[in-house]
Scaffold this motif. Structure first.
Motif, short mmCIF file in Angstrom:
data_model
loop_
_atom_site.label_atom_id
_atom_site.label_comp_id
_atom_site.label_asym_id
_atom_site.label_seq_id
_atom_site.Cartn_x
_atom_site.Cartn_y
_atom_site.Cartn_z
N ASP A 216 29.52 8.92 23.85
CA ASP A 216 29.66 7.48 23.62
C ASP A 216 28.36 6.73 23.82
N ILE A 217 27.56 7.16 24.80
CA ILE A 217 26.29 6.50 25.09
C ILE A 217 25.37 7.47 25.83
N VAL A 218 24.08 7.31 25.62
CA VAL A 218 23.07 8.10 26.34
C VAL A 218 22.32 7.19 27.29
N LEU A 219 22.20 7.62 28.54
CA LEU A 219 21.37 6.93 29.51
C LEU A 219 20.20 7.83 29.87
N SER A 220 19.00 7.30 29.81
CA SER A 220 17.80 8.06 30.13
C SER A 220 17.13 7.46 31.36
N GLY A 221 16.99 8.27 32.41
CA GLY A 221 16.41 7.78 33.66
C GLY A 221 17.22 8.29 34.85
N ILE A 222 17.05 7.69 35.97
CA ILE A 222 16.23 6.54 36.27
C ILE A 222 14.79 7.01 36.45
N ASN A 223 13.87 6.39 35.70
CA ASN A 223 12.49 6.82 35.77
C ASN A 223 11.82 6.36 37.05
N MET A 224 10.94 7.20 37.58
CA MET A 224 10.15 6.85 38.76
C MET A 224 8.94 6.04 38.30
N GLY A 225 9.12 4.73 38.24
CA GLY A 225 8.08 3.84 37.75
C GLY A 225 8.55 3.06 36.54
N LEU A 226 8.00 1.88 36.37
CA LEU A 226 8.40 1.01 35.28
C LEU A 226 7.98 1.56 33.93
N ASN A 227 8.74 1.23 32.91
CA ASN A 227 8.37 1.46 31.52
C ASN A 227 8.40 0.11 30.82
N SER A 228 7.37 -0.69 31.11
CA SER A 228 7.29 -2.05 30.58
C SER A 228 6.05 -2.19 29.70
N GLY A 229 5.97 -3.31 28.98
CA GLY A 229 4.83 -3.51 28.11
C GLY A 229 4.68 -2.37 27.12
N MET A 230 3.45 -2.08 26.75
CA MET A 230 3.20 -1.03 25.77
C MET A 230 3.27 0.37 26.35
N ASP A 231 3.58 0.49 27.65
CA ASP A 231 3.82 1.81 28.22
C ASP A 231 5.00 2.51 27.56
N ILE A 232 5.87 1.75 26.91
CA ILE A 232 7.02 2.36 26.25
C ILE A 232 6.59 3.33 25.15
N LEU A 233 5.38 3.15 24.60
CA LEU A 233 4.90 4.05 23.56
C LEU A 233 4.67 5.46 24.08
N TYR A 234 4.34 5.57 25.37
CA TYR A 234 4.03 6.87 25.95
C TYR A 234 5.22 7.47 26.71
N SER A 235 6.24 6.69 26.90
CA SER A 235 7.33 7.05 27.81
C SER A 235 8.28 8.09 27.24
N GLY A 236 8.44 9.19 27.96
CA GLY A 236 9.46 10.16 27.61
C GLY A 236 10.85 9.62 27.87
N THR A 237 10.98 8.77 28.88
CA THR A 237 12.27 8.15 29.20
C THR A 237 12.76 7.32 28.02
N VAL A 238 11.91 6.46 27.50
CA VAL A 238 12.28 5.61 26.37
C VAL A 238 12.51 6.45 25.12
N SER A 239 11.69 7.46 24.90
CA SER A 239 11.84 8.28 23.70
C SER A 239 13.14 9.07 23.69
N ALA A 240 13.59 9.51 24.85
CA ALA A 240 14.89 10.19 24.91
C ALA A 240 16.00 9.23 24.49
N ALA A 241 15.89 7.98 24.91
CA ALA A 241 16.87 6.98 24.50
C ALA A 241 16.81 6.73 23.00
N ILE A 242 15.61 6.65 22.46
CA ILE A 242 15.46 6.45 21.01
C ILE A 242 16.02 7.63 20.23
N GLU A 243 15.81 8.84 20.74
CA GLU A 243 16.33 10.04 20.06
C GLU A 243 17.85 9.95 19.90
N ALA A 244 18.53 9.38 20.89
CA ALA A 244 19.98 9.23 20.79
C ALA A 244 20.36 8.39 19.58
N ASN A 245 19.55 7.36 19.31
CA ASN A 245 19.84 6.49 18.16
C ASN A 245 19.72 7.23 16.84
#
Length: 256
Positions: free
Chosen positions: A89-118
């Motif tokens: 039903d939904i994918v949750l990626s994390g909780i990451n040790m450290g923020l993924n804010s600003g343009m750090d999302i481009l490098y983030s494996g945490t965010v990319s796992a969430a995008i892969e679900a989409n």
């Protein structure tokens, strides 16, 4: 609700364990995470060697859990293709040790796992918590993530959804709603070069240099002690330039 949990900090990371313990009483969960730390992997996937999948028993978590030899994005692919038959039903990626804010999302494996679900048509939330003097408040991040799931009517979402949730170490006020906002600018790294004495040089990151905090961004609100939530899009098309480039190429107009 059936929830797939992934991360980039590894199967033994405390963040994913904390999130699982907050969800397990009300939801059916399956945990799939890299066997080791795989931060800053962005959206890399494994192509040239097999992905090794191992079942793991996690203390205090009565749910199926697996480590894989691949990347964070691989975790979601393995889950959707092999371990859940796509029934999530939904994918949750994390909780990451450290923020993924600003343009750090481009490098983030945490965010990319969430995008892969989409890419599989499944809504997702990337969850990250601020690292502060060697400590991370995973409890705050987990509570906010659970609140989000409770508020979202997942079954009524008919478009791809990736939400990027960040929580500060010290909340300004737990009763203040999450700030829904855009991402901030880049955060630059300090580098140091060294000579190896044989004609080679090395370059390594030794710190971070914050840039100016822009108004109404995740980085600004986080600095003031607010949790932030940003809906993300992975379509990199620059629609503002589309017509201009088309005229230059197709109609031989001058590009100005």
């Amino acid at each position: 609700m059936k929830i797939l949990l992934a991360n980039d900090d590894g199967i033994m990371a405390p963040g994913i364990h904390t999130l699982a313990k907050h969800l397990i009483d009300k939801h059916e969960i399956i945990i799939i995470a890299p066997e080791t730390q795989r931060s800053a992997q962005s959206h890399a996937i494994t192509l040239h060697k097999p992905i090794v999948i191992k079942e793991v028993k996690l203390d205090g978590i009565d749910a199926p859990a697996y480590s894989i030899s691949g990347t964070p994005a691989d975790c979601v692919r393995v889950g959707m293709e092999l371990l859940t038959d796509g029934d999530v039903d939904i994918v949750l990626s994390g909780i990451n040790m450290g923020l993924n804010s600003g343009m750090d999302i481009l490098y983030s494996g945490t965010v990319s796992a969430a995008i892969e679900a989409n890419l599989y048509g499944v809504p997702s939330i990337a969850v990250s918590a601020e690292w502060c003097k060697g400590d991370v408040n995973y409890e705050i991040a987990a509570k906010y993530a659970v609140k989000l799931i409770d508020k979202l009517e997942i079954e009524k979402i008919d478009t791809p959804m990736v939400l990027n949730l960040n929580t500060p170490f010290d909340l300004h006020d737990p009763e203040v709603p999450i700030k829904v906002c855009r991402t901030g600018g880049p955060i630059y790294d300090y580098y140091m070069t060294e000579s190896n004495g044989n004609g080679e040089k090395t370059l390594k990151v030794i710190g971070r240099k914050d840039t100016v905090l822009e108004e109404d961004t995740d980085r600004l609100f986080l600095s003031k002690g607010f949790a932030t939530l940003t809906p993300l899009s992975y379509d990199f098309t620059n629609f503002k330039l589309m017509d201009k480039v088309r005229k230059c190429i197709e109609e031989n107009d001058k590009c100005e």
